[in-house]
Design a protein around this motif. Sequence first.
Motif, PDB file in Angstrom:
ATOM      1  N   ASP A 129      64.638  55.847  66.136  1.00 13.86           N
ATOM      2  CA  ASP A 129      65.864  56.641  66.019  1.00 13.86           C
ATOM      3  C   ASP A 129      65.886  57.470  64.738  1.00 13.86           C
ATOM      4  OD1 ASP A 129      66.820  55.814  68.461  1.00 13.86           O
ATOM      5  OD2 ASP A 129      68.190  54.313  67.642  1.00 13.86           O
ATOM      6  N   GLN A 130      65.145  57.043  63.727  1.00 11.39           N
ATOM      7  CA  GLN A 130      65.074  57.807  62.483  1.00 11.39           C
ATOM      8  C   GLN A 130      64.330  59.131  62.666  1.00 11.39           C
ATOM      9  OE1 GLN A 130      66.718  56.769  59.631  1.00 11.39           O
ATOM     10  NE2 GLN A 130      67.477  55.279  61.118  1.00 11.39           N
ATOM     11  N   ILE A 131      63.403  59.167  63.604  1.00  7.96           N
ATOM     12  CA  ILE A 131      62.598  60.380  63.805  1.00  7.96           C
ATOM     13  C   ILE A 131      62.995  61.150  65.068  1.00  7.96           C
ATOM     14  CG2 ILE A 131      60.675  59.308  65.042  1.00  7.96           C
ATOM     15  CD1 ILE A 131      59.238  61.228  62.595  1.00  7.96           C
ATOM     16  N   ARG A 132      63.743  60.520  65.949  1.00  7.09           N
ATOM     17  CA  ARG A 132      64.119  61.171  67.210  1.00  7.09           C
ATOM     18  C   ARG A 132      64.815  62.520  67.044  1.00  7.09           C
ATOM     19  NH1 ARG A 132      64.722  55.841  70.067  1.00  7.09           N
ATOM     20  NH2 ARG A 132      63.143  55.991  71.689  1.00  7.09           N
ATOM     21  N   PRO A 133      65.728  62.680  66.080  1.00  5.54           N
ATOM     22  CA  PRO A 133      66.376  63.995  65.956  1.00  5.54           C
ATOM     23  C   PRO A 133      65.377  65.138  65.763  1.00  5.54           C
ATOM     24  CG  PRO A 133      67.553  62.374  64.657  1.00  5.54           C
ATOM     25  CD  PRO A 133      66.301  61.709  65.157  1.00  5.54           C
ATOM     26  N   TYR A 134      64.290  64.864  65.060  1.00  5.92           N
ATOM     27  CA  TYR A 134      63.267  65.893  64.837  1.00  5.92           C
ATOM     28  C   TYR A 134      62.505  66.193  66.129  1.00  5.92           C
ATOM     29  CZ  TYR A 134      64.397  64.548  60.102  1.00  5.92           C
ATOM     30  OH  TYR A 134      65.077  64.255  58.946  1.00  5.92           O
ATOM     31  N   LEU A 135      62.223  65.149  66.889  1.00  2.44           N
ATOM     32  CA  LEU A 135      61.539  65.334  68.172  1.00  2.44           C
ATOM     33  C   LEU A 135      62.441  66.084  69.150  1.00  2.44           C
ATOM     34  CD1 LEU A 135      60.017  61.753  68.569  1.00  2.44           C
ATOM     35  CD2 LEU A 135      58.859  63.800  67.715  1.00  2.44           C
TER      36      LEU A 135
ATOM     37  N   GLY B  56      61.574  67.284  72.639  1.00  4.77           N
ATOM     38  CA  GLY B  56      60.779  66.114  72.992  1.00  4.77           C
ATOM     39  C   GLY B  56      61.498  64.811  72.698  1.00  4.77           C
ATOM     40  N   ASN B  57      60.786  63.715  72.936  1.00  4.12           N
ATOM     41  CA  ASN B  57      61.285  62.382  72.657  1.00  4.12           C
ATOM     42  C   ASN B  57      60.144  61.394  72.882  1.00  4.12           C
ATOM     43  OD1 ASN B  57      63.001  60.233  72.020  1.00  4.12           O
ATOM     44  ND2 ASN B  57      64.657  61.012  73.299  1.00  4.12           N
ATOM     45  N   VAL B  58      60.410  60.122  72.637  1.00  6.41           N
ATOM     46  CA  VAL B  58      59.430  59.066  72.894  1.00  6.41           C
ATOM     47  C   VAL B  58      60.095  57.914  73.616  1.00  6.41           C
ATOM     48  CG1 VAL B  58      57.904  59.586  70.949  1.00  6.41           C
ATOM     49  CG2 VAL B  58      59.807  58.019  70.625  1.00  6.41           C
ATOM     50  N   LYS B  59      59.294  57.185  74.360  1.00 11.08           N
ATOM     51  CA  LYS B  59      59.767  56.012  75.103  1.00 11.08           C
ATOM     52  C   LYS B  59      58.807  54.863  74.820  1.00 11.08           C
ATOM     53  CE  LYS B  59      60.143  54.387  79.880  1.00 11.08           C
ATOM     54  NZ  LYS B  59      59.925  54.799  81.272  1.00 11.08           N
ATOM     55  N   VAL B  60      59.346  53.705  74.481  1.00  7.65           N
ATOM     56  CA  VAL B  60      58.529  52.520  74.235  1.00  7.65           C
ATOM     57  C   VAL B  60      58.028  51.986  75.566  1.00  7.65           C
ATOM     58  CG1 VAL B  60      58.520  50.150  73.367  1.00  7.65           C
ATOM     59  CG2 VAL B  60      59.809  51.926  72.146  1.00  7.65           C
ATOM     60  N   LEU B  61      56.711  51.800  75.651  1.00  5.72           N
ATOM     61  CA  LEU B  61      56.109  51.232  76.855  1.00  5.72           C
ATOM     62  C   LEU B  61      55.749  49.764  76.662  1.00  5.72           C
ATOM     63  CD1 LEU B  61      53.771  54.135  77.994  1.00  5.72           C
ATOM     64  CD2 LEU B  61      56.059  53.565  78.827  1.00  5.72           C
ATOM     65  N   GLY B  62      55.320  49.409  75.458  1.00  3.30           N
ATOM     66  CA  GLY B  62      54.954  48.024  75.204  1.00  3.30           C
ATOM     67  C   GLY B  62      54.216  47.878  73.895  1.00  3.30           C
ATOM     68  N   ILE B  63      53.827  46.645  73.617  1.00  3.82           N
ATOM     69  CA  ILE B  63      53.062  46.319  72.422  1.00  3.82           C
ATOM     70  C   ILE B  63      51.868  45.490  72.867  1.00  3.82           C
ATOM     71  CG2 ILE B  63      53.084  45.129  70.195  1.00  3.82           C
ATOM     72  CD1 ILE B  63      56.119  45.594  70.165  1.00  3.82           C
ATOM     73  N   THR B  64      50.695  45.854  72.376  1.00  2.86           N
ATOM     74  CA  THR B  64      49.493  45.115  72.746  1.00  2.86           C
ATOM     75  C   THR B  64      49.398  43.823  71.947  1.00  2.86           C
ATOM     76  OG1 THR B  64      48.055  46.078  71.074  1.00  2.86           O
ATOM     77  CG2 THR B  64      48.290  47.309  73.155  1.00  2.86           C
ATOM     78  N   GLU B  65      48.466  42.966  72.329  1.00  2.00           N
ATOM     79  CA  GLU B  65      48.212  41.720  71.603  1.00  2.00           C
ATOM     80  C   GLU B  65      47.788  42.003  70.163  1.00  2.00           C
ATOM     81  OE1 GLU B  65      45.337  39.647  73.960  1.00  2.00           O
ATOM     82  OE2 GLU B  65      46.769  39.226  75.552  1.00  2.00           O
ATOM     83  N   ASP B  66      47.195  43.178  69.939  1.00  2.00           N
ATOM     84  CA  ASP B  66      46.752  43.588  68.606  1.00  2.00           C
ATOM     85  C   ASP B  66      47.866  44.238  67.790  1.00  2.00           C
ATOM     86  OD1 ASP B  66      44.193  42.721  69.287  1.00  2.00           O
ATOM     87  OD2 ASP B  66      43.569  44.699  69.952  1.00  2.00           O
ATOM     88  N   MET B  67      49.112  44.177  68.316  1.00  2.00           N
ATOM     89  CA  MET B  67      50.295  44.749  67.651  1.00  2.00           C
ATOM     90  C   MET B  67      50.216  46.267  67.521  1.00  2.00           C
ATOM     91  SD  MET B  67      52.279  42.232  67.450  1.00  2.00           S
ATOM     92  CE  MET B  67      53.639  42.803  66.469  1.00  2.00           C
TER      93      MET B  67
ATOM     94  N   LEU C 271      51.792  49.554  69.021  1.00  7.99           N
ATOM     95  CA  LEU C 271      52.947  50.021  69.775  1.00  7.99           C
ATOM     96  C   LEU C 271      52.512  51.163  70.681  1.00  7.99           C
ATOM     97  CD1 LEU C 271      56.020  50.111  70.331  1.00  7.99           C
ATOM     98  CD2 LEU C 271      56.214  51.648  68.356  1.00  7.99           C
ATOM     99  N   GLN C 272      52.743  51.007  71.979  1.00 11.30           N
ATOM    100  CA  GLN C 272      52.387  52.045  72.944  1.00 11.30           C
ATOM    101  C   GLN C 272      53.632  52.814  73.338  1.00 11.30           C
ATOM    102  OE1 GLN C 272      50.543  49.501  75.920  1.00 11.30           O
ATOM    103  NE2 GLN C 272      48.517  50.160  75.220  1.00 11.30           N
ATOM    104  N   LEU C 273      53.534  54.138  73.200  1.00 10.95           N
ATOM    105  CA  LEU C 273      54.645  55.020  73.505  1.00 10.95           C
ATOM    106  C   LEU C 273      54.242  56.034  74.555  1.00 10.95           C
ATOM    107  CD1 LEU C 273      55.776  55.937  69.873  1.00 10.95           C
ATOM    108  CD2 LEU C 273      56.768  54.202  71.364  1.00 10.95           C
ATOM    109  N   GLU C 274      55.243  56.556  75.233  1.00 10.36           N
ATOM    110  CA  GLU C 274      55.056  57.706  76.106  1.00 10.36           C
ATOM    111  C   GLU C 274      55.769  58.868  75.438  1.00 10.36           C
ATOM    112  OE1 GLU C 274      55.994  59.295  80.629  1.00 10.36           O
ATOM    113  OE2 GLU C 274      56.766  57.351  79.995  1.00 10.36           O
ATOM    114  N   LEU C 275      55.063  59.985  75.283  1.00  7.55           N
ATOM    115  CA  LEU C 275      55.677  61.186  74.740  1.00  7.55           C
ATOM    116  C   LEU C 275      56.372  61.905  75.877  1.00  7.55           C
ATOM    117  CD1 LEU C 275      52.831  62.460  72.393  1.00  7.55           C
ATOM    118  CD2 LEU C 275      54.800  61.025  71.829  1.00  7.55           C
ATOM    119  N   LEU C 276      57.623  62.271  75.658  1.00 11.18           N
ATOM    120  CA  LEU C 276      58.445  62.879  76.703  1.00 11.18           C
ATOM    121  C   LEU C 276      58.747  64.338  76.379  1.00 11.18           C
ATOM    122  CD1 LEU C 276      61.008  59.959  77.039  1.00 11.18           C
ATOM    123  CD2 LEU C 276      59.000  60.364  78.471  1.00 11.18           C
ATOM    124  N   GLY C 277      59.070  65.098  77.408  1.00  9.22           N
ATOM    125  CA  GLY C 277      59.470  66.490  77.230  1.00  9.22           C
ATOM    126  C   GLY C 277      58.362  67.316  76.612  1.00  9.22           C
ATOM    127  N   ALA C 278      58.741  68.163  75.671  1.00 11.33           N
ATOM    128  CA  ALA C 278      57.783  69.059  75.030  1.00 11.33           C
ATOM    129  C   ALA C 278      56.701  68.299  74.275  1.00 11.33           C
ATOM    130  CB  ALA C 278      58.517  70.014  74.090  1.00 11.33           C
TER     131      ALA C 278
END
Length: 88
Positions: A19-25, A30-41, A43-50
């Motif tokens: 949320d700290q960086i979302r206003p800039y995206l 654009g935006n980001v969506k959390v997809l999950g976290i791997t066993e290796d820690m 963070l996997q995201l999906e980039l949305l929009g632009a």
Amino acid sequence: MAAINVDNDFLLRIEGALDQIRPYLEADGGNVKVLGITEDMVLQLELLGACGSCPMSTMTLKAGVEQSVLKAIPEIKSVEAVNVTPLA
């Protein structure tokens, strides 16, 4: 790398950091969506929009999104977008 289950408090910490960086995206469509976290820690995201098709998305991910997340949540080792097309 399989995704792990995280508790709601940890997910809220991640969302808070994002949320700290979302206003800039969002300012660039654009935006980001959390997809999950791997066993290796990782963070996997999906980039949305632009962000999903922007040639600068890799730099934005590493210099902006990842730094914001790592600062707030040191348990996360890195951030990756699963839908970034590598530059040729």
